[in-house]
Design a protein around this motif. Structure first.
Motif, PDB file in Angstrom:
ATOM      1  N   GLY A 155      38.538  67.167  -0.819  1.00  0.00           N
ATOM      2  CA  GLY A 155      38.233  68.280   0.072  1.00  0.00           C
ATOM      3  C   GLY A 155      36.800  68.773  -0.030  1.00  0.00           C
ATOM      4  N   HIS A 156      35.976  68.142  -0.856  1.00  0.00           N
ATOM      5  CA  HIS A 156      34.566  68.535  -1.017  1.00  0.00           C
ATOM      6  C   HIS A 156      33.889  68.504   0.353  1.00  0.00           C
ATOM      7  CE1 HIS A 156      30.535  67.631  -3.324  1.00  0.00           C
ATOM      8  NE2 HIS A 156      30.358  68.482  -2.334  1.00  0.00           N
ATOM      9  N   THR A 157      33.548  69.685   0.827  1.00  0.00           N
ATOM     10  CA  THR A 157      32.990  69.873   2.166  1.00  0.00           C
ATOM     11  C   THR A 157      31.549  70.341   2.055  1.00  0.00           C
ATOM     12  OG1 THR A 157      35.201  70.502   2.940  1.00  0.00           O
ATOM     13  CG2 THR A 157      33.355  71.134   4.344  1.00  0.00           C
ATOM     14  N   MET A 158      30.761  70.008   3.069  1.00  0.00           N
ATOM     15  CA  MET A 158      29.382  70.492   3.129  1.00  0.00           C
ATOM     16  C   MET A 158      29.154  71.163   4.477  1.00  0.00           C
ATOM     17  SD  MET A 158      27.401  67.263   1.384  1.00  0.00           S
ATOM     18  CE  MET A 158      28.077  66.112   2.563  1.00  0.00           C
ATOM     19  N   ILE A 159      28.381  72.241   4.467  1.00  0.00           N
ATOM     20  CA  ILE A 159      27.956  72.906   5.694  1.00  0.00           C
ATOM     21  C   ILE A 159      26.492  72.539   5.889  1.00  0.00           C
ATOM     22  CG2 ILE A 159      27.779  75.082   6.955  1.00  0.00           C
ATOM     23  CD1 ILE A 159      30.666  74.332   6.060  1.00  0.00           C
ATOM     24  N   VAL A 160      26.184  71.970   7.055  1.00  0.00           N
ATOM     25  CA  VAL A 160      24.874  71.372   7.294  1.00  0.00           C
ATOM     26  C   VAL A 160      24.292  71.909   8.600  1.00  0.00           C
ATOM     27  CG1 VAL A 160      23.637  69.169   7.539  1.00  0.00           C
ATOM     28  CG2 VAL A 160      25.761  69.260   6.205  1.00  0.00           C
ATOM     29  N   PRO A 161      23.051  72.394   8.594  1.00  0.00           N
ATOM     30  CA  PRO A 161      22.427  72.768   9.862  1.00  0.00           C
ATOM     31  C   PRO A 161      22.116  71.518  10.681  1.00  0.00           C
ATOM     32  CG  PRO A 161      20.850  73.012   8.073  1.00  0.00           C
ATOM     33  CD  PRO A 161      22.173  72.633   7.455  1.00  0.00           C
ATOM     34  N   TYR A 162      22.201  71.626  12.001  1.00  0.00           N
ATOM     35  CA  TYR A 162      21.816  70.508  12.851  1.00  0.00           C
ATOM     36  C   TYR A 162      20.312  70.243  12.709  1.00  0.00           C
ATOM     37  CZ  TYR A 162      26.345  70.898  15.206  1.00  0.00           C
ATOM     38  OH  TYR A 162      27.687  70.925  15.489  1.00  0.00           O
ATOM     39  N   ARG A 163      19.562  71.301  12.578  1.00  0.00           N
ATOM     40  CA  ARG A 163      18.113  71.173  12.475  1.00  0.00           C
ATOM     41  C   ARG A 163      17.751  70.603  11.111  1.00  0.00           C
ATOM     42  NH1 ARG A 163      13.652  74.866  11.659  1.00  0.00           N
ATOM     43  NH2 ARG A 163      15.108  76.513  11.093  1.00  0.00           N
ATOM     44  N   HIS A 164      16.816  69.673  11.104  1.00  0.00           N
ATOM     45  CA  HIS A 164      16.374  68.994   9.882  1.00  0.00           C
ATOM     46  C   HIS A 164      15.392  69.904   9.138  1.00  0.00           C
ATOM     47  CE1 HIS A 164      15.672  65.299   7.493  1.00  0.00           C
ATOM     48  NE2 HIS A 164      14.428  65.747   7.383  1.00  0.00           N
ATOM     49  N   VAL A 165      15.931  70.691   8.199  1.00  0.00           N
ATOM     50  CA  VAL A 165      15.110  71.557   7.349  1.00  0.00           C
ATOM     51  C   VAL A 165      15.508  71.297   5.901  1.00  0.00           C
ATOM     52  CG1 VAL A 165      14.803  73.361   9.100  1.00  0.00           C
ATOM     53  CG2 VAL A 165      16.696  73.527   7.490  1.00  0.00           C
ATOM     54  N   ALA A 166      14.543  71.445   5.005  1.00  0.00           N
ATOM     55  CA  ALA A 166      14.797  71.129   3.602  1.00  0.00           C
ATOM     56  C   ALA A 166      15.159  72.346   2.765  1.00  0.00           C
ATOM     57  CB  ALA A 166      13.569  70.447   2.988  1.00  0.00           C
ATOM     58  N   HIS A 190      42.505  76.987  -5.691  1.00  0.00           N
ATOM     59  CA  HIS A 190      42.530  78.224  -6.486  1.00  0.00           C
ATOM     60  C   HIS A 190      41.163  78.876  -6.575  1.00  0.00           C
ATOM     61  CE1 HIS A 190      46.056  76.202  -8.805  1.00  0.00           C
ATOM     62  NE2 HIS A 190      46.475  76.774  -7.699  1.00  0.00           N
ATOM     63  N   GLY A 191      40.120  78.106  -6.389  1.00  0.00           N
ATOM     64  CA  GLY A 191      38.752  78.608  -6.498  1.00  0.00           C
ATOM     65  C   GLY A 191      37.792  77.620  -5.879  1.00  0.00           C
ATOM     66  N   PHE A 192      36.498  77.935  -5.942  1.00  0.00           N
ATOM     67  CA  PHE A 192      35.482  77.096  -5.316  1.00  0.00           C
ATOM     68  C   PHE A 192      34.199  77.121  -6.121  1.00  0.00           C
ATOM     69  CE2 PHE A 192      38.201  78.770  -2.011  1.00  0.00           C
ATOM     70  CZ  PHE A 192      38.537  77.644  -1.283  1.00  0.00           C
ATOM     71  N   ASN A 193      33.491  76.011  -6.105  1.00  0.00           N
ATOM     72  CA  ASN A 193      32.090  75.977  -6.477  1.00  0.00           C
ATOM     73  C   ASN A 193      31.338  75.859  -5.165  1.00  0.00           C
ATOM     74  OD1 ASN A 193      33.209  74.015  -9.093  1.00  0.00           O
ATOM     75  ND2 ASN A 193      32.096  75.898  -9.470  1.00  0.00           N
ATOM     76  N   ILE A 194      30.439  76.799  -4.907  1.00  0.00           N
ATOM     77  CA  ILE A 194      29.675  76.810  -3.663  1.00  0.00           C
ATOM     78  C   ILE A 194      28.202  76.876  -4.028  1.00  0.00           C
ATOM     79  CG2 ILE A 194      29.167  78.103  -1.547  1.00  0.00           C
ATOM     80  CD1 ILE A 194      32.074  79.126  -1.682  1.00  0.00           C
ATOM     81  N   GLY A 195      27.407  75.991  -3.439  1.00  0.00           N
ATOM     82  CA  GLY A 195      25.998  76.057  -3.769  1.00  0.00           C
ATOM     83  C   GLY A 195      25.119  75.117  -2.986  1.00  0.00           C
ATOM     84  N   LEU A 196      23.824  75.405  -3.083  1.00  0.00           N
ATOM     85  CA  LEU A 196      22.762  74.622  -2.467  1.00  0.00           C
ATOM     86  C   LEU A 196      21.900  74.044  -3.578  1.00  0.00           C
ATOM     87  CD1 LEU A 196      21.722  77.430   0.019  1.00  0.00           C
ATOM     88  CD2 LEU A 196      22.765  75.274   0.715  1.00  0.00           C
ATOM     89  N   ASN A 197      21.678  72.758  -3.567  1.00  0.00           N
ATOM     90  CA  ASN A 197      20.757  72.128  -4.498  1.00  0.00           C
ATOM     91  C   ASN A 197      19.427  71.983  -3.760  1.00  0.00           C
ATOM     92  OD1 ASN A 197      22.881  71.886  -6.320  1.00  0.00           O
ATOM     93  ND2 ASN A 197      23.409  69.844  -5.609  1.00  0.00           N
TER      94      ASN A 197
END
Length: 186
Positions: free
Chosen positions: A82-93, A124-131
């Motif tokens: 279930g590891h999901t990612m939220i990604v902008p359409y625009r190519h930004v770093a 039961h919980g989540f790890n959420i983050g941006l590298n």
């Protein structure tokens, strides 16, 4: 046998007496280790998979949901089922490069992913983050993506802790469909 994985006793030096251990082989992980689907450079036209996914069908791109500014997609090399990612359409770093609409929709879609993951898998919980950047562990540093990793009590068993291997109980296509079906309308 798990899909894509085999277990078998290993013989000493490949020809000797079998030992008591089972080996879990995950040959599909070698593609990630060798850099498959990695961009060749920092620009959108340099083979960025996150720029190509929106042109695919949801099933082919593992897209769970699409918004106006961002989309939700399963990680092809997940830490947990279930590891999901939220990604902008625009190519930004960098997170600071998002405009207000992108930032708001990224936050809202993160909440929707959490709702869907709880409904579909009982997380039961989540790890959420941006590298942010290669030094911070970003596999694709040129295109921002936020990870949402569902967690369950006791999910840190010996496989990832000692064996450095994750066991995923479901095919990615099945997981994508399950989350898409559980995605809140919104």
């Amino acid at each position: 046998m798990l899909h894509g994985m085999t277990t078998e006793p290993v013989q000493q030096n490949g020809v000797g007496t079998q030992d008591a251990f089972q080996r879990l082989w995950t040959p599909h992980r070698m593609a990630y280790i060798q850099g498959e689907n990695k961009p060749t450079g920092p620009e959108a036209g340099d083979g960025c998979p996150f720029c190509g996914i929106p042109q695919m069908s949801d099933a082919d791109g593992l897209v769970v949901a699409r918004g106006k500014h961002v989309f939700a997609v399963l990680n092809l090399y997940p830490y947990n089922g279930g590891h999901t990612m939220i990604v902008p359409y625009r190519h930004v770093a960098d997170y600071t490069e998002l405009d207000g609409h992108e930032t708001a929709e990224l936050a809202e879609m993160t909440k929707m992913a959490m709702v869907a993951l709880r409904k579909a898998s009982g997380a039961h919980g989540f790890n959420i983050g941006l590298n942010q950047g290669v030094a911070a562990g970003a596999g694709i540093a040129a295109h921002l993506h936020q990870h949402i990793v569902p967690r369950w009590g006791g999910d840190s068993n010996f496989m990832p802790v000692i064996g450095h291997t994750r066991v995923l109980p479901q095919l990615l296509a099945e997981t994508r469909q399950m989350l898409a079906d559980a995605w809140p309308s919104g």
